[in-house]
Enzyme design. Structure first.
Site, PDB file in Angstrom:
ATOM      1  N   LYS A 127       0.875  -1.295   0.004  1.00 66.13           N
ATOM      2  CA  LYS A 127       0.100   0.162   0.106  1.00 66.13           C
ATOM      3  C   LYS A 127       0.955   1.123  -0.103  1.00 66.13           C
ATOM      4  O   LYS A 127       1.797   1.500   0.921  1.00 66.13           O
ATOM      5  CB  LYS A 127      -0.962  -0.109   1.314  1.00 66.13           C
ATOM      6  CG  LYS A 127      -1.705   1.275   1.104  1.00 66.13           C
ATOM      7  CD  LYS A 127      -2.848   1.232   2.289  1.00 66.13           C
ATOM      8  CE  LYS A 127      -2.635   1.539   3.661  1.00 66.13           C
ATOM      9  NZ  LYS A 127      -3.568   1.573   4.461  1.00 66.13           N
ATOM     10  N   LYS A 163      -9.954  -0.541  11.258  1.00 69.28           N
ATOM     11  CA  LYS A 163      -8.907  -0.342  12.249  1.00 69.28           C
ATOM     12  C   LYS A 163      -9.804  -0.412  13.869  1.00 69.28           C
ATOM     13  O   LYS A 163     -10.486   0.219  14.149  1.00 69.28           O
ATOM     14  CB  LYS A 163      -8.423   1.021  12.470  1.00 69.28           C
ATOM     15  CG  LYS A 163      -7.473   1.272  11.070  1.00 69.28           C
ATOM     16  CD  LYS A 163      -6.985   2.693  10.994  1.00 69.28           C
ATOM     17  CE  LYS A 163      -5.906   2.806  10.209  1.00 69.28           C
ATOM     18  NZ  LYS A 163      -6.641   2.917   8.894  1.00 69.28           N
TER      19      LYS A 163
END
Length: 918
Positions: free
Chosen positions: A389, A498
């Protein structure tokens, strides 16, 4: 008159009995259902009554509106079906049976249902504050040129059960959280105090609203409970390939919603309101309008079994995540198991092998030239990373970011998965420009390409670039339905979760399940936490992979590719909270960088703290209790005092409770501030163990008054400390605190007033109130405290408190007062009808005031605003100009008059902010 006729053409009760399957339909209709062929419409025509025939909920609502509008006698015939009703109950039984079977697998000893078998008790909780070195700054942080060393700070929660089992959790907020480290510490200090002797159940590992229910019911902490409804709809609407609503419609939705919530034993009073209507409309998700439940009223607010919660949770996301992590690990330790098996107890050996590790996506900050970034990416590929990423939207324009992506793709080849993350930094136009330049780079997705979430779907359709959600769902714990409903578009291919940002594993699992049902990827991502969290996230990622495999196979009939999860932040850890960090590396069998579930399980099972990185310990604070005596002319008072915190700290906070309360009411909030202040609570005269002498018991004019009590407290404050103090008062205590702040301002640094009043303005109101309080005071003596308490808490002022899970315990504590004579004198003498009005003094107030009121306390909400307006009226007058910035009004959500008892965490947060201004 409007007459409602439910017409199923007979009696349906026998259709629910076993004979319905064994008897010929003609016999059933003739002898059991006693079906009729009477035409209701014909009867209405014969008697001149307007007739309306309805078959759907929408038609029914229209018919009611029409009947009311025309104002004529009307009969509404609601068509029903015996067979559909029987089918409906059959589906309910089927779902109930599946739910029971699913729940039974979480019970030990072959499913024996005994409290002692599945309840654990928390012996204590403590926290360690750590500070570890990082090899580079987190990608979320802005770093100046002068920084050479980087650190990560957080807390390790250790939860010890009665059997000695220990579970560890981590609380480590950073820039992307709505709270900071100091905010988290205050809540952790609060939790350390209230967690002792609390029961926990292994059912918490269901992650379907059980944690939310437990946090509210056991800890009394306000949480959003929409996860209950959301999970229900995920189960019902997606649980089978054929949607039951396709042939049963709204009645099924309505009934199952009520059944599900009542079946969860969730009993919280409340009335549907505007926010509820908004949330329920979001339940429509991507389905037809006739699935809309609507703003139904299932009874009076006192009878309502459903908690309509849309307010934000008062517990911070990172704190809740760490608490859930510690509890789940403690339960796993008590069972001799691990986190993955706890979450998915029916995991087979085959599944264990297939989910023995999770792939890890590398994180690349993209600093440097395109060639430099491409070379770093190539190095990561050589290490075994199959996915990378790259952070974008940090350069001067999208074209430069596109050049980096192109160079990386050219360098690593087409087999490596590439993701981009713009962190909502681009405008729509900039994002479109970037997408046009990288359309041939085969990005798996770009996270958060635009700064306006309303443009996400438009970007998907215009660019054709796959998109992932991240920041958009960071506040998912507050309202999952409203957030997720807008993003069912197939161009949104993934959700990055998250756990510490969305508020724990329960919310993370909810988001993951939603993504799976729509064929999207659920990518678990760390927020630069230590190996403690990474080990939990690795097992949680494996759990989501198993859920995905099951869901995709059932609903979408397609193969489920493995997901590379965002645990690559481990490369930032120069130090760790444990001496044996989680080993993430290249799996020799797959050739990819992976996190081993077995290694993660062992780390949590044998977790040992690296003492070299510990810088502070938060443990249960010792409370010092002692007596202080004050003499005032003919009166003397022995005060019961409770103290916690640092004795030498010159930041002194003095807490004053309300009528019938005690100093112990403030204990949890005092513990929150004990690390930064000296906290003292006092039993008011006549309350608790405080004893007042010299009060005449004869029925004369009250010999206690606000002036006398204020003089006594002024002397008491001088005994406590020679320095200034900050007063915190509730109700009667708030009135005393305000009087002291105005009359003895040289001693008062600031005052926090919770549900307090400056008094009554007109003489008639004061006279009526004084008489009323005199009557109440005499009833304490005449009928006893227990009878008085029952009458006192029946008032509208306590409606919200009555629905709180701690209400019984609170009222039980109120019955401990022994000096009823002094208690009645305090009620009469300090009646707001006898208190001098302080309204005229407010414009001259130079002592900073924090005025709090509960959201549901309409009376004191109005008073709070009037206080602020009156204080501001002093600005610009002839006396010295007052700085109005030192005064503030704060509304505490989802609570009534007793805000500090009903929803204490927002009270702590507001108070902390106020103290920083002092």
């Amino acid at each position: 008159m409007t007459i409602l006729v439910v017409n199923n053409h007979g009696g349906a009760i026998f259709s629910l009995l076993p004979l319905a399957d064994k008897v010929e339909p003609s016999i059933l209709h003739q002898y059991f259902y006693t079906s009729h062929n009477i035409l209701i419409q014909g009867l209405c025509v014969a008697h001149g009554i307007k007739h309306l025939h309805v078959k759907t909920k929408a038609e029914f609502e229209d018919a009611l509106r029409l009947a009311q509008h025309e104002q004529v006698d009307c009969m509404v015939e609601i068509d029903s079906s015996i067979d559909a009703n029987a089918n409906f109950h059959s589906i309910l039984r089927k779902h109930s049976l599946l739910a029971v079977k699913d729940a039974m697998r979480y019970l030990p000893n072959g499913g024996a249902i005994k409290d002692e078998h599945y309840l654990y008790k928390i012996r204590r909780m403590n926290c360690l504050r750590y500070r570890i070195a990082l090899s580079a700054p987190p990608t979320s942080a802005f770093v100046g040129d002068n920084h050479e060393e980087f650190y990560k700070e957080g807390f390790i929660i250790s939860l010890i059960l009665e059997d000695g089992s220990v579970g560890f959790g981590e609380v480590a907020p950073i820039e992307i959280h709505r709270e900071n480290l100091v905010d988290a510490e205050y809540q952790l200090r609060f939790l350390v105090h209230i967690m002792q002797e609390v029961n926990i159940s292994c059912f918490l590992s269901l992650l379907k609203g059980t944690f939310s229910y437990w946090i509210w019911n056991e800890l009394g902490i306000v949480v959003s409970c929409l996860t209950y409804i959301m999970d229900l709809w995920l189960d019902i609407l997606y649980g089978s390939k054929r949607n039951p609503l396709d042939y049963l419609g709204d009645r099924f939705a309505d009934m199952v919603l009520r059944l599900f919530v009542k079946g969860s034993c969730l009993r919280i009073s409340g009335s549907p309101g505007d926010k509820v209507s908004k949330a329920l409309s979001a339940i429509k998700l991507k389905f037809k309008k006739n699935y809309f439940i609507g703003n139904e009223n299932y009874g009076s607010s006192e009878d309502l079994d459903i908690c309509w919660c849309v307010w934000p949770s008062s517990i911070f996301p990172s704190v809740r995540c760490g608490l859930e992590m510690a509890i789940l690990n403690a339960i796993a330790a008590a069972k001799g198991s691990n986190l993955l098996t706890l979450l998915h107890p029916l995991i087979s050996e085959k599944d264990r092998c297939e989910t023995s590790s999770v792939q890890v996506c590398a994180l690349l900050d993209s600093n440097g030239s395109p060639t430099d970034v491409a070379n770093v990416a190539a190095t990561l590929v050589e290490e075994g990373f199959s996915a990378i990423k790259l952070k974008v939207a940090r350069r001067n324009n999208p074209m430069q970011d596109a050049m980096v992506i192109k160079e990386v793709r050219k360098k690593v080849g087409c087999q490596i998965i590439l993701r981009a993350d713009a962190n909502q930094k681009w405008t729509y136009e900039e994002a479109i420009e970037f997408s046009s330049l990288v359309k041939d780079c085969n990005l798996q997705f770009i996270e958060e390409p635009v700064n306006d979430e309303d443009d996400i779907v438009k970007f998907c359709e215009e660019s054709g670039l796959p998109v992932a959600l991240d920041e958009t769902v960071d506040k998912i714990q507050e309202n999952p339905l409203e957030k997720l409903v807008k993003f069912t578009h197939p161009g949104i291919v993934a959700v990055v979760i998250k756990p510490s940002v969305v508020g724990g594993f329960e919310n993370a699992a909810l988001i993951g399940r939603w993504a799976h049902q729509l064929g999207k990827m659920a990518v678990v991502s760390a927020a630069f936490e230590s190996s403690l969290s990474l080990s939990a996230y690795a097992q949680f990622s494996s759990y989501l992979e198993m859920l995905s495999f099951d869901t995709m196979n059932k609903l979408h009939d397609k193969e489920v590719p493995s997901v590379a999860h965002g645990l690559g932040t481990y490369r930032w850890l120069k130090e760790d909270v444990t001496s044996n960090p989680l080993l993430i590396g290249c799996n020799p069998h797959s050739g990819f960088v992976e996190a081993s579930v077995a290694n993660a399980s062992r780390l949590l099972q044998y977790f040992e703290v690296n003492q070299n990185v510990i810088c502070d310990i938060i443990d249960e604070e010792r409370v010092l209790k002692y007596q202080l005596k004050v003499e005032l002319s003919s009166l003397s008072c022995s005060f019961e005092v409770q103290e916690t915190g640092q004795k030498t700290n010159d930041n002194v906070l003095v807490f004053l409770h309300g009528f019938l309360g005690a100093g112990e009411d403030w204990s949890p909030i005092m513990k929150s501030f004990s690390g930064s202040a000296r906290c003292i609570s006092v039993d008011l005269p006549g309350h608790g163990k405080s004893i007042i002498h010299g009060v005449n018991d004869a029925c004369e004019e009250p010999c206690l008054s606000m002036e006398i009590i204020a003089d006594i407290f002024h002397q008491l404050l001088h005994q406590i400390t020679p320095a200034k103090v900050t007063l915190v008062g509730y109700s009667m205590g708030a009135r005393i605190a305000l009087y002291l702040a105005l009359r003895f301002s040289s001693k008062i640094k600031g005052a926090v007033l919770i549900s307090g009043s400056p008094g009554l303005k007109d003489k008639l109101s004061r006279k009526i109130r004084a008489a009323k309080d005199d009557s109440r005071a005499s009833s304490i003596i005449s009928h006893g405290l227990e009878s008085f308490l029952n009458s006192w808490y029946e008032g509208d002022l306590w409606k919200s408190l009555r629905s709180h899970p701690n209400f019984t315990r609170i009222t039980a504590n109120r019955s401990q007062h022994e000096d009823l004579q002094s208690l009645s004198k305090m009620l009469s003498g300090l009646s707001i009808g006898r208190q001098p009005s302080l309204w005229e003094d407010l414009p001259n107030c130079k002592t900073p005031l924090l005025i709090m009121h509960g959201e549901k306390d309409a009376k004191f909400k109005k008073i709070a605003q009037e206080i602020m307006n009156t204080v501001r009226s002093g600005v610009g007058s002839n006396q010295e100009k007052v700085n109005i910035d030192i005064h503030e009004v704060v509304e505490i959500p989802n609570c009534g008059h007793a805000a500090h008892l009903e929803n204490p965490l927002p009270v702590v947060s507001a108070f902390r902010r106020f103290l920083t201004t002092l």
